[in-house]
Write an enzyme that holds these catalytic residues in place. Structure first.
Site, short mmCIF file in Angstrom:
data_model
loop_
_atom_site.label_atom_id
_atom_site.label_comp_id
_atom_site.label_asym_id
_atom_site.label_seq_id
_atom_site.Cartn_x
_atom_site.Cartn_y
_atom_site.Cartn_z
N ARG A 113 -10.50 -11.40 2.51
CA ARG A 113 -11.40 -12.45 2.03
C ARG A 113 -10.77 -13.83 2.17
O ARG A 113 -11.48 -14.83 2.32
CB ARG A 113 -11.81 -12.15 0.58
CG ARG A 113 -10.69 -12.12 -0.40
CD ARG A 113 -11.03 -11.39 -1.68
NE ARG A 113 -11.01 -9.94 -1.52
CZ ARG A 113 -11.33 -9.07 -2.48
NH1 ARG A 113 -11.71 -9.49 -3.68
NH2 ARG A 113 -11.28 -7.77 -2.25
N LYS B 199 0.84 -1.21 0.00
CA LYS B 199 0.00 0.00 0.00
C LYS B 199 0.88 1.25 0.00
O LYS B 199 1.93 1.27 0.63
CB LYS B 199 -0.87 0.03 1.26
CG LYS B 199 -2.06 -0.91 1.22
CD LYS B 199 -2.94 -0.71 2.43
CE LYS B 199 -4.06 -1.72 2.50
NZ LYS B 199 -5.04 -1.59 1.40
N1 BES Z 1 -8.13 -3.48 4.41
C1 BES Z 1 -8.32 -3.16 3.05
C2 BES Z 1 -9.62 -2.42 2.80
C3 BES Z 1 -9.72 -1.02 3.36
C4 BES Z 1 -9.39 0.07 2.60
C5 BES Z 1 -10.22 -0.81 4.63
C6 BES Z 1 -9.52 1.35 3.10
C7 BES Z 1 -10.35 0.47 5.14
C8 BES Z 1 -9.99 1.55 4.37
C9 BES Z 1 -8.35 -4.44 2.22
O1 BES Z 1 -7.59 -5.49 2.67
C10 BES Z 1 -7.84 -4.09 0.86
O2 BES Z 1 -6.70 -3.73 0.76
N2 BES Z 1 -8.67 -4.21 -0.17
C11 BES Z 1 -8.30 -3.90 -1.50
C12 BES Z 1 -8.78 -5.00 -2.39
C13 BES Z 1 -8.28 -4.91 -3.82
C14 BES Z 1 -6.80 -5.18 -3.88
C15 BES Z 1 -9.01 -5.90 -4.67
C16 BES Z 1 -8.95 -2.57 -1.87
O3 BES Z 1 -10.11 -2.37 -1.48
O4 BES Z 1 -8.29 -1.76 -2.48
MN MN Z 2 -5.55 -5.39 1.99
#
Ligand code: BES
Ligand code: MN
Ligand code: ZN
Length: 506
Positions: free
Chosen positions: A356, A282
């Site tokens: 997931r 990230k």
């Molecule tokens: N923990 C994150 C989701 C999240 C984002 C929670 C912002 C709170 C605030 C999750 O694990 C994630 O990174 N999801 C990705 C999925 C994508 C790579 C398909 C996302 O939502 O960008």
């Molecule tokens: Mn994530």
């Protein structure tokens, strides 16, 4: 158990005059709980109330929402009566959002002045079992206003906790105590979410969960060796690059009257103690909040506390999957193919879609082991859900209309709003993979990102178990929520506890 927040006690009578008394006013200067005080305290007479109102008028208090005035010893004739007056505005149209915000103003005022003793006599009209009373949102607002997470500050003096005495007639005390237990569960969830990831590792999280034992919750832990035996490779693959190994924690609440054949309701929570994104790292600006990525688990743990403390007569099981999504030479790569407890193989399109994966194993395990009557998972799962709904509504997905409706109803009752989003076989196709049984991401454009995440989870729900998934990424972090702000909200605790409470009433 050391939980941040205020101390609350439910009492029937006021024994002696101490601290401040809270009076609520509407914008036509009706004292909304003045009768409650008058029937309890000889000091509160028609005369003293009139004096209070007169004094308030002189200092420009009109009962407008969020108005707060303290009357110390200014009340002629009752100099020892100290009151905090709170304006609620137009009480014909008092909604939960306004009540919360007025409670917040009161809580901030109490916190700022470091008051240690507050008494609130609640009007009977707000205690009768109807859905739209402002008591719960007022309490939530007050707690949010008083909430501090300052245990790592060495310079600021630790302030003493405020004790609230809630004067409630006996017949209403049971329900009121439930509301107080809710605050406790919500504060526990907030505390857990606010802990930094160097302190709240998966193991440290399990130690906090073990403390539920003293409230009658049976806690079992699976460590990485047992996870291995259970073939929980999806959970293991997420946690393997961290020196802090993953755990599955299982919390069982079995009330004494429950028959052994009673099927429990099951809650499952995402507990990513820190989400770096993995090799799909990230960027700055998105990564530093990711110690909150265990908000789903925090909600499940908080709800178990509320349910056990309230002795709700219904079997409940809470399962949380705890791991840190980290990076190292042995980290799972994008393009890896892993296996899972269900036997399904999973193509890793993106290591940042880790929530997931851990939920897939947890859901599969929970259904096999407990055969629950229904299963509800909570997860800070997708940024897409935050884009769609912000921090106002959480996303709801379900394979069962009755379960979905009762969750929406609970959410409205406790002011944790849910918006149902669709599942459809056309979305399900988007997570097909040419090389494995399923892919952990949809298409590259991230279309319908919250939905494809839910479709992924649904593939691991077996035996037609009624299932619901709450994507609480926006509501639990609550970064732009005016009430909870950067301290997180504890979202989900109230819905889960209310669902169980409703199940007990039927
Ligand atoms: N923990 C994150 C989701 C999240 C984002 C929670 C912002 C709170 C605030 C999750 O694990 C994630 O990174 N999801 C990705 C999925 C994508 C790579 C398909 C996302 O939502 O960008
Ligand atoms: Mn994530
Ligand atoms: Zn995550």
């Amino acid at each position: 158990m050391n939980i941040n927040g205020c101390q609350h006690q439910c009492i029937e009578h006021i024994k002696q005059l101490q601290g401040y008394y809270v009076l609520f006013f509407s914008d036509d200067m009706q004292g909304l709980n003045q009768d409650a005080y008058m029937s309890l305290l000889p000091k509160f007479t028609k005369n003293s109330i009139d004096t209070i109102k007169q004094t308030l008028k002189e200092i420009g208090f009109e009962g407008k929402k969020n108005q707060i005035r303290t009357l110390g010893s200014k009340i002629t004739g009752c100099e020892d009566l100290r009151v905090i007056c709170v304006g609620l505005g137009n009480t014909d149209a008092l909604d939960a959002m306004t009540a919360k915000s007025c409670g917040l103003s009161l809580g901030k005022h109490i916190s700022k002045h470091d008051e240690t003793c507050i008494t609130i006599a609640w009007p009977k009209a707000w205690l009768t079992p109807q859905d739209n009373h402002p008591v719960h949102p007022l309490l939530v607002g007050i707690e949010a206003g008083c909430y501090r997470f300052d245990r790592y500050k060495t310079k600021s003096k630790p302030k003493s906790k405020t004790t609230f005495y809630h004067v409630v007639p006996l017949p209403y005390q049971q329900h009121f105590s439930f509301l107080l237990n809710l605050l406790l569960g919500q504060n526990l969830a907030k505390d857990l979410m606010n802990e930094p990831a160097n302190i709240l590792t998966p193991k440290a999280f399990t130690e906090r969960i073990l403390e539920l034992d003293k409230f009658g919750v049976k806690v079992t832990l699976l460590d990485c060796h047992q996870l291995e035996k259970e073939n929980m490779h999806a959970l293991l693959s997420v946690g393997k690059a961290s020196i802090h190994k993953p755990y599955l924690a299982i919390m069982e609440w079995s009330p004494s009257n429950a028959s052994t054949s009673q099927q429990p309701l099951a809650f499952v929570g995402k507990g990513i103690c820190f989400d770096t994104g993995g090799i799909n790292l990230k960027p700055s600006g998105f990564i530093e909040d990711m110690h909150h990525d265990m908000g789903g688990s925090a909600a499940v743990v908080g709800a178990m506390l509320t349910i056990a403390k309230s002795h709700l007569p219904k079997k409940v099981v809470g399962v949380v999957a705890l791991a840190e999504n980290s990076i190292a030479g042995n980290a799972t790569r994008p393009s890896d193919i892993i296996s899972s407890r269900s036997g399904k193989s999973i193509y890793i399109g993106n290591t940042d879609a880790e929530g997931r994966l851990i939920l897939a194993d947890a859901i599969d395990y929970t259904i096999d082991r407990f055969k629950p009557e229904s299963i509800i998972d909570l997860a800070t799962l997708t940024g897409a859900c935050v884009i769609a709904l912000g921090s106002v509504y959480a996303g709801l997905f379900s394979n069962n209309d009755i379960l979905a409706k009762s969750l929406i109803k609970s959410g409205t009752r406790v002011d944790e709003l849910l918006w149902r989003l669709p599942l459809h076989k056309a979305y399900d196709q988007m997570i097909d993979s040419p090389v494995a049984d399923v892919s952990n991401i949809g298409n590259k454009k991230r279309e319908a990102g919250a939905i494809t995440a839910a479709q992924f989870l649904q593939r691991f729900v077996k035996n037609n178990t009624p299932w619901a998934h709450l994507d609480i990424a926006g509501t639990a972090f609550g970064t732009s929520d005016p009430v909870h702000g950067k301290h997180c909200s504890g979202f989900g605790v109230a819905i889960l506890a209310d669902i169980i409470k409703q199940a007990c009433n039927h």
